[in-house]
Design an enzyme around this catalytic site. Structure first.
Site, PDB file in Angstrom:
ATOM      1  N   HIS A 189      -1.444   4.890   9.646  1.00  0.00           N
ATOM      2  CA  HIS A 189      -0.092   5.445   9.790  1.00  0.00           C
ATOM      3  C   HIS A 189      -0.180   6.756  10.566  1.00  0.00           C
ATOM      4  O   HIS A 189       0.119   7.829  10.030  1.00  0.00           O
ATOM      5  CB  HIS A 189       0.539   5.656   8.422  1.00  0.00           C
ATOM      6  CG  HIS A 189       0.610   4.406   7.578  1.00  0.00           C
ATOM      7  ND1 HIS A 189      -0.482   3.864   6.952  1.00  0.00           N
ATOM      8  CD2 HIS A 189       1.656   3.591   7.288  1.00  0.00           C
ATOM      9  CE1 HIS A 189      -0.115   2.765   6.296  1.00  0.00           C
ATOM     10  NE2 HIS A 189       1.170   2.580   6.489  1.00  0.00           N
TER      11      HIS A 189
ATOM     12  N   GLU B 191       4.645  -5.296   8.378  1.00  0.00           N
ATOM     13  CA  GLU B 191       3.281  -5.114   7.848  1.00  0.00           C
ATOM     14  C   GLU B 191       2.720  -6.410   7.264  1.00  0.00           C
ATOM     15  O   GLU B 191       1.514  -6.579   7.176  1.00  0.00           O
ATOM     16  CB  GLU B 191       3.275  -4.016   6.776  1.00  0.00           C
ATOM     17  CG  GLU B 191       3.455  -2.622   7.336  1.00  0.00           C
ATOM     18  CD  GLU B 191       3.285  -1.534   6.278  1.00  0.00           C
ATOM     19  OE1 GLU B 191       3.045  -0.391   6.672  1.00  0.00           O
ATOM     20  OE2 GLU B 191       3.389  -1.830   5.074  1.00  0.00           O
TER      21      GLU B 191
ATOM     22  N   HIS C 206      10.621  -3.729   3.188  1.00  0.00           N
ATOM     23  CA  HIS C 206      11.039  -2.332   3.107  1.00  0.00           C
ATOM     24  C   HIS C 206      11.428  -1.813   4.485  1.00  0.00           C
ATOM     25  O   HIS C 206      10.923  -2.274   5.501  1.00  0.00           O
ATOM     26  CB  HIS C 206       9.967  -1.437   2.475  1.00  0.00           C
ATOM     27  CG  HIS C 206       8.670  -1.279   3.218  1.00  0.00           C
ATOM     28  ND1 HIS C 206       7.844  -2.321   3.562  1.00  0.00           N
ATOM     29  CD2 HIS C 206       8.025  -0.158   3.643  1.00  0.00           C
ATOM     30  CE1 HIS C 206       6.759  -1.867   4.160  1.00  0.00           C
ATOM     31  NE2 HIS C 206       6.838  -0.552   4.242  1.00  0.00           N
TER      32      HIS C 206
ATOM     33  N   HIS D  94       0.829  -1.218   0.000  1.00  0.00           N
ATOM     34  CA  HIS D  94       0.000   0.000   0.000  1.00  0.00           C
ATOM     35  C   HIS D  94       0.863   1.267   0.000  1.00  0.00           C
ATOM     36  O   HIS D  94       0.487   2.290   0.572  1.00  0.00           O
ATOM     37  CB  HIS D  94      -1.006  -0.023   1.159  1.00  0.00           C
ATOM     38  CG  HIS D  94      -0.382  -0.078   2.539  1.00  0.00           C
ATOM     39  ND1 HIS D  94      -0.958  -0.786   3.573  1.00  0.00           N
ATOM     40  CD2 HIS D  94       0.729   0.482   3.054  1.00  0.00           C
ATOM     41  CE1 HIS D  94      -0.211  -0.632   4.652  1.00  0.00           C
ATOM     42  NE2 HIS D  94       0.817   0.143   4.367  1.00  0.00           N
TER      43      HIS D  94
HETATM   44 FE   LIG Z   1       2.278   1.051   5.596  1.00  0.00          FE
END
Ligand SMILES: [Fe+2]
Length: 304
Positions: A59, A240, A193, A12
């Site tokens: 977030h 995530e 990431h 996302h």
């Molecule tokens: Fe995220």
């Protein structure tokens, strides 16, 4: 009765949303990413789910560091796009499904998962980017969406096993909802990431691809993977991916992998995407059931 027909996972990445909003999707860098979702858009247009349950993380948009629910279920009638610092994204307001969401809350909480019930919530790129990737940029989202936010921002996030088991509880909830609804469940976030620190920019394609393989074939092994392994192999934000296990837990043990896409990078993130379809076991069982009848018919023909 309601049923979950498929699960979809996708990254996302906020920059994907920015590329859509700034009309950069045809630029070569972004075309590589968006072209991987063309098949998915077609698949979704044919699947036409009645409801989407979207597992994503906030977030620090709806929840600040002052309050961080581990699992927060959106039961509202609508969820406006959040202002993440540049104004709200120019995407439609997400319409919820309060009846199914309330049913999920009741069923899942009585099943032992202490969800936070959220009656008012804005949703950020964690939810709206995956909607764009599989629905495009329509005037209105084609179906109601029930958001379920998972804390993967502040340590400790839930374990992969807890996420997988929550998926199973969601499945039981949907299966017991009396309306005939076809539901698709999304798992979002990842893949590898890391956005800060000495390992910023880390991407581990080998790990990501193995994760996708196991998501289809051996999710129980993934569910046992400890946080430290996500951190080590997939970077700090790779955690995530535990949200993908909520999606997978809500599916049958055996699923059909309809489609997969993987590319690096988008911004500083690996982009992964998979569509898993339910009902493979049911089709086989139906075929097995039908087989003896065929045999009996053949016998009868022989006897005649
Ligand atoms: Fe995220």
């Amino acid at each position: 009765m309601a049923k979950i027909i498929a699960g979809i996972s996708s990254s996302h990445v906020p920059a994907i949303g920015a590329a859509i909003d700034n009309k950069q999707t045809e630029e070569p860098y972004w075309k590589r990413v968006f072209s991987g979702f063309e098949k998915s858009k077609k698949w979704m247009a044919e699947a036409k789910p009645d409801v989407v349950i979207a597992i994503y993380n906030d977030h620090a948009s709806a929840f600040s560091v002052e309050m961080i629910p581990t699992f927060a279920l959106g039961t509202a009638a609508e969820f406006p796009p959040a202002d993440e610092g540049w104004g709200p994204r120019p995407v439609p307001v997400v319409k919820g499904h309060p009846e199914l969401a309330s049913h999920i809350a009741t069923s899942v909480i009585l099943d032992g998962f202490d969800l936070t019930i959220v009656n008012k919530m804005e949703v950020d790129h964690g939810l709206t980017v995956p909607l764009n990737l599989v629905f495009g940029s329509p005037e209105q989202w084609p179906c109601p969406v029930i958001p379920l936010a998972v804390n993967v921002v502040q340590y400790p996030p839930p374990t992969g096993q807890r996420c997988y088991d929550l998926g199973k509880a969601i499945r039981r909830a949907v299966d017991s909802f009396p309306q005939d609804l076809e539901v698709v469940i999304f798992g979002t976030g990842g893949m590898s990431h890391q956005i800060s620190g000495p390992r910023a920019g880390l991407i581990n394609s080998k790990f990501d691809k193995a994760f996708l393989d196991n998501l289809t074939r051996n999710p129980k092994a993934l569910a046992r993977m400890p946080h430290i392994e996500y951190m080590r192999e997939a970077g700090a934000e790779g955690i995530e991916m535990v949200m993908w296990l909520v999606m997978r837990g809500a599916l049958d043990e055996k699923v059909k992998e309809v489609y997969r896409f993987y590319t690096v990078p988008a911004s500083n993130t690996a982009v992964g995407h998979i569509i898993l379809q339910n009902g493979v076991g049911a089709k086989k069982a139906a075929a097995k059931k039908a087989a003896p009848k065929k045999k009996a018919k053949a016998k009868a023909r022989k006897a005649a």
